[in-house]
Write a protein that holds these residues in place. Structure first.
Motif, short mmCIF file in Angstrom:
data_model
loop_
_atom_site.label_atom_id
_atom_site.label_comp_id
_atom_site.label_asym_id
_atom_site.label_seq_id
_atom_site.Cartn_x
_atom_site.Cartn_y
_atom_site.Cartn_z
N PRO A 58 0.83 -1.21 0.00
CA PRO A 58 0.00 0.00 0.00
C PRO A 58 0.87 1.26 0.00
O PRO A 58 1.96 1.27 0.55
CB PRO A 58 -0.77 -0.11 1.31
CG PRO A 58 0.16 -0.84 2.22
CD PRO A 58 0.91 -1.81 1.34
N PHE A 59 0.36 2.30 -0.63
CA PHE A 59 1.10 3.55 -0.67
C PHE A 59 0.12 4.72 -0.50
O PHE A 59 -1.08 4.60 -0.78
CB PHE A 59 1.88 3.71 -1.98
CG PHE A 59 1.02 3.91 -3.20
CD1 PHE A 59 0.67 5.19 -3.63
CD2 PHE A 59 0.56 2.83 -3.93
CE1 PHE A 59 -0.11 5.38 -4.76
CE2 PHE A 59 -0.24 3.00 -5.07
CZ PHE A 59 -0.57 4.29 -5.48
N ALA A 60 0.67 5.83 -0.04
CA ALA A 60 -0.11 7.06 0.04
C ALA A 60 0.16 7.86 -1.22
O ALA A 60 1.32 8.13 -1.55
CB ALA A 60 0.29 7.87 1.27
N PRO A 61 -0.86 8.25 -1.97
CA PRO A 61 -0.63 9.13 -3.11
C PRO A 61 -0.31 10.55 -2.63
O PRO A 61 -0.17 10.80 -1.43
CB PRO A 61 -1.97 9.07 -3.86
CG PRO A 61 -2.97 8.70 -2.84
CD PRO A 61 -2.27 7.88 -1.81
N GLY A 62 -0.21 11.46 -3.57
CA GLY A 62 0.09 12.85 -3.23
C GLY A 62 1.48 13.24 -3.65
O GLY A 62 2.45 12.83 -3.01
N GLY A 63 1.58 14.05 -4.71
CA GLY A 63 2.89 14.38 -5.26
C GLY A 63 3.42 15.75 -4.92
O GLY A 63 4.48 16.14 -5.42
N GLU A 64 2.72 16.50 -4.04
CA GLU A 64 3.15 17.87 -3.75
C GLU A 64 2.71 18.24 -2.34
O GLU A 64 1.58 17.92 -1.94
CB GLU A 64 2.52 18.83 -4.76
CG GLU A 64 2.96 20.27 -4.62
CD GLU A 64 2.40 21.14 -5.73
OE1 GLU A 64 2.98 22.19 -5.99
OE2 GLU A 64 1.36 20.77 -6.33
N MET A 65 3.59 18.89 -1.59
CA MET A 65 3.24 19.20 -0.21
C MET A 65 3.98 20.43 0.29
O MET A 65 4.96 20.90 -0.29
CB MET A 65 3.52 18.00 0.70
CG MET A 65 4.96 17.57 0.81
SD MET A 65 5.87 18.48 2.05
CE MET A 65 7.53 18.47 1.37
N ALA A 66 3.49 20.91 1.44
CA ALA A 66 4.17 21.96 2.21
C ALA A 66 4.10 21.56 3.67
O ALA A 66 3.12 20.97 4.12
CB ALA A 66 3.50 23.31 1.99
N GLY A 67 5.14 21.90 4.42
CA GLY A 67 5.14 21.52 5.83
C GLY A 67 6.35 22.05 6.57
O GLY A 67 7.03 22.99 6.11
N GLU A 68 6.63 21.43 7.70
CA GLU A 68 7.72 21.86 8.59
C GLU A 68 8.66 20.69 8.83
O GLU A 68 8.23 19.57 9.09
CB GLU A 68 7.12 22.33 9.91
CG GLU A 68 8.13 22.83 10.92
CD GLU A 68 7.47 23.29 12.21
OE1 GLU A 68 7.99 22.94 13.28
OE2 GLU A 68 6.44 23.97 12.13
N ILE A 69 9.95 20.97 8.75
CA ILE A 69 10.94 19.91 8.91
C ILE A 69 10.99 19.43 10.36
O ILE A 69 11.09 20.23 11.30
CB ILE A 69 12.33 20.39 8.46
CG1 ILE A 69 12.33 20.63 6.96
CG2 ILE A 69 13.42 19.37 8.84
CD1 ILE A 69 13.64 21.15 6.41
N LEU A 70 10.92 18.10 10.52
CA LEU A 70 11.03 17.47 11.83
C LEU A 70 12.44 16.99 12.12
O LEU A 70 12.91 17.05 13.25
CB LEU A 70 10.06 16.29 11.92
CG LEU A 70 8.57 16.61 11.87
CD1 LEU A 70 7.76 15.31 11.79
CD2 LEU A 70 8.16 17.41 13.10
N ASP A 71 13.12 16.48 11.08
CA ASP A 71 14.46 15.91 11.27
C ASP A 71 15.18 15.90 9.93
O ASP A 71 14.54 15.95 8.87
CB ASP A 71 14.34 14.48 11.81
CG ASP A 71 15.66 13.95 12.35
OD1 ASP A 71 16.59 14.76 12.57
OD2 ASP A 71 15.78 12.72 12.54
N VAL A 72 16.50 15.85 9.98
CA VAL A 72 17.29 15.82 8.75
C VAL A 72 18.34 14.71 8.85
O VAL A 72 18.81 14.37 9.94
CB VAL A 72 17.99 17.17 8.48
CG1 VAL A 72 16.97 18.29 8.31
CG2 VAL A 72 18.98 17.52 9.58
#
Length: 325
Positions: A58-72
């Motif tokens: 199973p996979f989550a679709p969605g090819g574009e997003m905006a958000g806040e970095i949690l970890d690098v």
């Protein structure tokens, strides 16, 4: 973490909200808390198995997003936790968290909302690459935009004006054309009321220099018959659901080019040029010459309604899923 999951190919109502393991940022990747996800036509294709990219289920679709970095990851150099970012993901953005390669992320400029940021990368990146690299559009040229009220269509209207073109917007209703007019279109064509070829010829006697075509179907041939000498017909996609069979004699007789635009591949094959495009787009945003038009924002749970609005071509601008506050 919660995610909208595709467990079998089908329309939007075959998706379901479930859980996936929280991803981990490693190397040059970045873990992002998704706040908003922009919907694009490929999202409707990938869940039906009709797109070039076919993730393991199973996979989550969605090819574009905006958000806040949690970890690098330990090789990341451009970002740090708490930075606001936007970017393309291929798939996976319809989830509370996602891991994305650092190179695919763009800092969100001050004053840009999460919803606007989730609507920026795909439409402006595609349209700017199309007009700049593929069409080499020049000031004063005539630009015909099909599907002018959709996400990429409106972006192209704005960019065409910013680049000095005379923009003819074509769409299927007056309400959609009103939105294109607000975005800066010089002339309007309702192609449910007028024959597209005749309507264009009445507005551009010598034909149009550039056609931006995300629609396909019968409109592609009609538009191709309206090309000026040395014109460029940009093939963006097939929102009509029909891939046109182009008569080979038309490019010959018109002395025009039929040019494919695959922005996703461009970003991978020419990353430096793409990043330069992005910097120029952010400058245009800062100058107020372009601004994402978000027509609908849906709660996470209303993903079926959101995706259906896109597949049924009801949108006038971008549709966004609100994933988190």
């Amino acid at each position: 973490m919660r995610a909208i999951l595709c467990r079998e190919y089908g329309p939007a109502d075959t998706l379901e909200i479930g859980e996936l393991d929280s991803p981990e940022a490693k190397g040059s990747s970045v873990k992002v808390r998704v706040k908003a996800a922009g919907l694009n036509f490929p999202d409707t294709l990938i869940i039906e198995g009709k797109y070039q990219l076919k993730p393991q289920m199973p996979f989550a679709p969605g090819g574009e997003m905006a958000g806040e970095i949690l970890d690098v990851g330990d090789k990341v150099t451009r970002f740090k936790p708490s930075d606001r970012v936007m970017g393309l993901t291929g798939y996976g953005a319809f989830a509370e968290e996602i891991v994305v390669p650092e190179a695919q992320l763009i800092p969100i400029p001050d004053g840009m909302s999460d919803e606007e940021a989730a609507s920026f990368s795909m439409v402006y990146g595609t349209s700017y690459h199309a007009l700049k690299q593929r069409a080499n559009i020049q000031e004063g040229e005539k630009l015909l935009v099909l599907g002018a009220s959709g996400g990429v269509g409106l972006a192209t209207v704005e960019l065409g004006k910013a680049m000095g073109a005379h923009v003819i917007a074509a769409a299927s209703s007056q309400a959609k054309l009103d939105v294109a007019k607000e975005a800066g279109a010089d002339e309007l064509i309702n192609y449910t009321e007028e024959n597209l070829k005749d309507a264009v010829k009445s507005r551009a006697r010598q034909g149009v220099d550039v056609v931006y075509d995300p629609v396909g179907g019968d409109f592609t041939e009609q538009a191709l018959r309206c090309m000026a000498w040395n014109g460029r017909h940009l093939i963006i996609g097939f929102a009509s659901g029909t891939i046109p069979q182009i008569p080979g004699n038309l490019p010959l007789l018109k002395g025009c080019s039929v040019v494919g635009v695959f922005w996703g591949n461009f970003t991978m094959k020419e990353p430096k040029t793409n990043m330069q495009n992005i910097m120029e787009l952010l400058k245009l945003y800062g100058e107020g010459k372009i601004r994402p038009r978000v027509s609908e924002v849906h709660p996470f749970e209303d993903y079926v309604k959101a995706l259906n609005g896109l597949s049924e071509r009801r949108a006038t601008g971008k549709i966004v899923l609100k994933v988190a506050d």
